[in-house]
Design a protein around this motif. Structure first.
Motif, short mmCIF file in Angstrom:
data_model
loop_
_atom_site.label_atom_id
_atom_site.label_comp_id
_atom_site.label_asym_id
_atom_site.label_seq_id
_atom_site.Cartn_x
_atom_site.Cartn_y
_atom_site.Cartn_z
N ASP A 6 0.92 -1.26 -0.17
CA ASP A 6 0.01 0.00 -0.02
C ASP A 6 0.94 1.18 0.07
O ASP A 6 2.05 1.16 0.59
CB ASP A 6 -0.81 -0.06 1.31
N HIS A 14 0.10 3.83 1.51
CA HIS A 14 -0.22 4.72 2.80
C HIS A 14 0.31 3.63 3.80
O HIS A 14 -0.30 2.96 4.17
CB HIS A 14 -1.63 5.02 3.02
N GLN A 32 -2.00 2.48 6.51
CA GLN A 32 -2.83 1.59 6.20
C GLN A 32 -2.31 -0.02 6.39
O GLN A 32 -3.04 -0.83 6.65
CB GLN A 32 -3.28 1.53 4.45
N GLU A 68 -11.91 2.57 -6.69
CA GLU A 68 -12.69 2.03 -7.56
C GLU A 68 -12.61 3.39 -8.51
O GLU A 68 -13.47 3.87 -8.81
CB GLU A 68 -13.92 1.83 -7.43
N LYS A 82 -6.82 2.28 -11.97
CA LYS A 82 -6.53 0.81 -12.41
C LYS A 82 -5.88 0.76 -13.93
O LYS A 82 -4.84 -0.22 -13.86
CB LYS A 82 -8.04 0.28 -12.72
N SER A 117 -15.35 -3.85 -8.50
CA SER A 117 -16.82 -4.24 -8.48
C SER A 117 -17.58 -4.08 -9.49
O SER A 117 -18.40 -4.76 -10.11
CB SER A 117 -17.36 -3.46 -7.30
#
Ligand SMILES: NC(=O)c1ccc[n+]([C@@H]2O[C@H](COP(=O)([O-])OP(=O)(O)OC[C@H]3O[C@@H](n4cnc5c(N)ncnc54)[C@H](O)[C@@H]3O)[C@@H](O)[C@H]2O)c1
Length: 312
Positions: free
Chosen positions: A32, A34, A37, A90, A95, A117
């Protein structure tokens, strides 16, 4: 088989996939951008694996934990991995960008999967040299407790990629289904969408309270659905099976289909009525507690399903 996976993104889905692979004996590098996180994911994973061990979903939590490495470089994450799974926010541009990077740096034998999703793989893999090895592997939240995963390739995804992804998902204990060609919402969210749109209409037009609608599913349809699908269900709902069911009930379902819920149930007056009927939104603490309760109940249900499928 080389059992090395890279998880890209350590949010809700990335940390859950990490546990799925690690408890199945894979080594996993979780990446990640961050650092906070990654630290949160480490704490969450330690606590969750211990709970899963107690519930019999993980053989050895400490050993699974030891197979996980937390990394802050994409190159380090991907090096040597045969399964690379992206779970970033998303956003199509993100992406596209990360898949271009992954295709450059991943080994030739790696599959590149996305947890997206709702974005079909064709939207973010078209121009990649390795586009034949890319596909969507869409989980249900949280995938360490809900095993189904939808595999959906772009038109140029190799059949061998889908077959290998299917074998890997089965190897880590998930239940893969294959979406044979791209469509908006894949399969699961189309089914969920049909049910929710009707639910919004029934509550929004005052036919039933939200509480009674929820009971209809959790103490009605959902009880059967937790171990048999809708087709397996209707097979038993008419003496002559599905063909007999269609003959008996086609007029009824035709009438319902001629009076569909309108798309505008999701906004305006009806949506406002549904939100008002549901009452005050949850506080952050209540939401956390409900999420923990959901996960405890899911864990218990998985235990029960495992035990009852053994005794069948
Ligand atoms: N949450 C769900 O119910 C659910 C279910 C199925 C699929 N998905 C899909 O999974 C994906 C991830 O969802 P989530 O709920 O885990 O999101 P999330 O917000 O919990 O996690 C996203 C993670 O990505 C990290 N991140 C953001 N930008 C980054 C970058 N440029 N480089 C590296 N790391 C970055 C963030 O720090 C965060 O940890 C989405 O595509 C989502 O549609 C979500």
């Amino acid at each position: 088989m080389n059992k090395s996976a890279a998880m890209i993104g350590a949010g809700l889905i990335g940390r859950a996939w990490t546990m799925v692979f690690a408890r199945a004996g894979w080594t996993v590098r979780l990446y990640d951008s961050h650092p906070a996180q990654l630290a949160n994911a480490r704490d969450y994973i330690a606590a969750s694996l211990a709970e899963q061990e107690t519930a019999g979903l993980c053989d050895a939590a400490a050993a699974a934990e030891a197979r996980i490495e937390y990394v802050s470089s994409l190159d380090d994450a991907v090096a040597g991995a045969v399964w690379v799974h992206e779970q970033l926010p998303e956003q199509l541009a993100l992406k596209r960008d990360v898949f271009a990077q992954l295709d450059r740096i991943a080994g030739d034998d790696a599959i590149l999967a996305s947890s997206t999703s709702a974005i079909p793989a064709s939207k973010f893999t078209e121009n990649l040299t390795g586009r034949a090895r890319c596909l969507v592997a869409h989980p249900v939240n949280p995938p360490h407790l809900i095993p189904v995963v939808e595999l959906c390739g772009a038109p140029w995804t190799a059949r061998a990629t889908v077959e290998r992804a299917h074998a890997i998902m089965t190897d880590v204990g998930q239940v893969p289904i294959v979406v044979r060609r791209e469509l908006d919402g894949f399969i699961l969210n189309r089914l969920q969408g049909a049910l929710l749109t009707e639910a919004m209409r029934l509550v929004g037009e005052g036919y039933v309270s939200p509480e009674d609608l929820d009971k209809t599913i959790k103490d009605g349809l959902g009880l059967r659905w937790s171990f048999m699908g809708p087709f397996e269900t209707i097979e038993l709902n008419a003496p002559g099976g599905v063909a007999d069911y269609c003959a008996r009930y086609s007029d009824f379902y035709r009438r319902l289909a001629a009076d569909p819920a309108r798309p505008d149930v999701w906004e305006g007056e009806r949506a406002t009525r549904v939100v008002a009927a549901l009452g005050m939104p949850l506080s952050a603490a209540e939401r956390d507690e409900r999420t923990r309760r959901r996960d405890r109940r899911l864990l218990a249900l998985r235990q029960h399903k495992k035990a009852s499928s053994r005794s069948e």
